[in-house]
Design an enzyme around this catalytic site. Structure first.
Site: not given
Length: 162
Positions: A69, A141, A8
Site C-alpha cells: 500500500e 492491519h 500495509d
C-alpha cells in the site's frame, strides 16, 4: 501456483498477508499477521525489527509477487516521515529477497475490494471475509494487507471477481 504477499507498512504495526491462487484462480489465505514494534525503542531498532521479521515471513512462505500500500501524506509531518521509514525498510526487504514490488493507493485498494474508495476498516474486514472463505482475521492491519494482496490479484488479471 502464484503466491502474493500483501503489505500495509507502519512503524508501530506492519500488516502482512499471504494468498495463493490455484489454476482456477481461487484465492486461498495462507497466513497473515502484524509485525509490532515497541514505541519505547529507538527508530533504528524498530525498523530493524520490521526488516528482520518481514524477511522471516518471506522465507517461510516464498511468495512470487509482492503488493504494498502506498503511503499518503498525513497532516502530521513527523508521522508521515516515520511511515516513510517503515515503507523504505519494507521495500528493502522485498528487494533483498528479489521480489518485485507493486504499489497501490489506499483508495484504489478499498474500491477494488468494497466498491467504495473511502470504505472504513470494518467494511474492508467484512469484504475480505466474503472473498476469502473461512477467514478468521481480526486485526485491521492484517486485513488491510490481505486487501492489498487481493487487489493485486484482481489488478494483474491473475484472478477476477465472480
Amino acid at each position: 501456483m502464484v503466491k502474493i504477499i500483501g503489505l500495509d507498512p507502519g512503524i508501530s504495526k506492519t500488516g502482512w498477508a499471504i494468498i495463493s491462487l490455484n489454476e482456477k484462480n481461487n484465492i486461498e489465505f495462507l497466513g497473515g499477521g502484524t509485525i509490532s514494534t515497541d514505541g519505547k525503542l529507538g527508530t533504528g531498532e524498530r525498523l530493524h525489527i520490521i526488516f528482520e521479521q518481514l524477511k522471516k515471513v518471506i522465507s517461510l512462505y516464498s511468495p512470487n509477487e509482492a503488493a504494498v500500500e502506498k503511503i499518503f501524506v498525513n497532516k502530521n509531518p513527523k508521522s508521515s516521515l516515520t511511515l516513510g521509514y517503515a515503507r523504505g525498510v519494507v521495500i528493502l526487504a522485498l528487494k533483498i529477497t528479489k521480489l518485485t514490488m507493486n504499489e497501490y493507493d489506499a483508495n484504489y485498494v478499498k474500491k477494488s475490494i468494497t466498491g467504495n474508495g473511502h470504505a472504513d476498516k470494518d467494511q474492508i474486514i467484512f469484504m475480505v471475509k466474503q472473498i476469502v472463505k473461512n477467514l478468521n482475521i481480526k486485526c485491521h492491519h492484517a486485513a488491510d494487507a490481505l486487501a492489498v494482496a487481493i487487489c493485486h490479484a484482481y489488478t494483474k488479471g491473475s484472478c477476477f471477481v465472480e
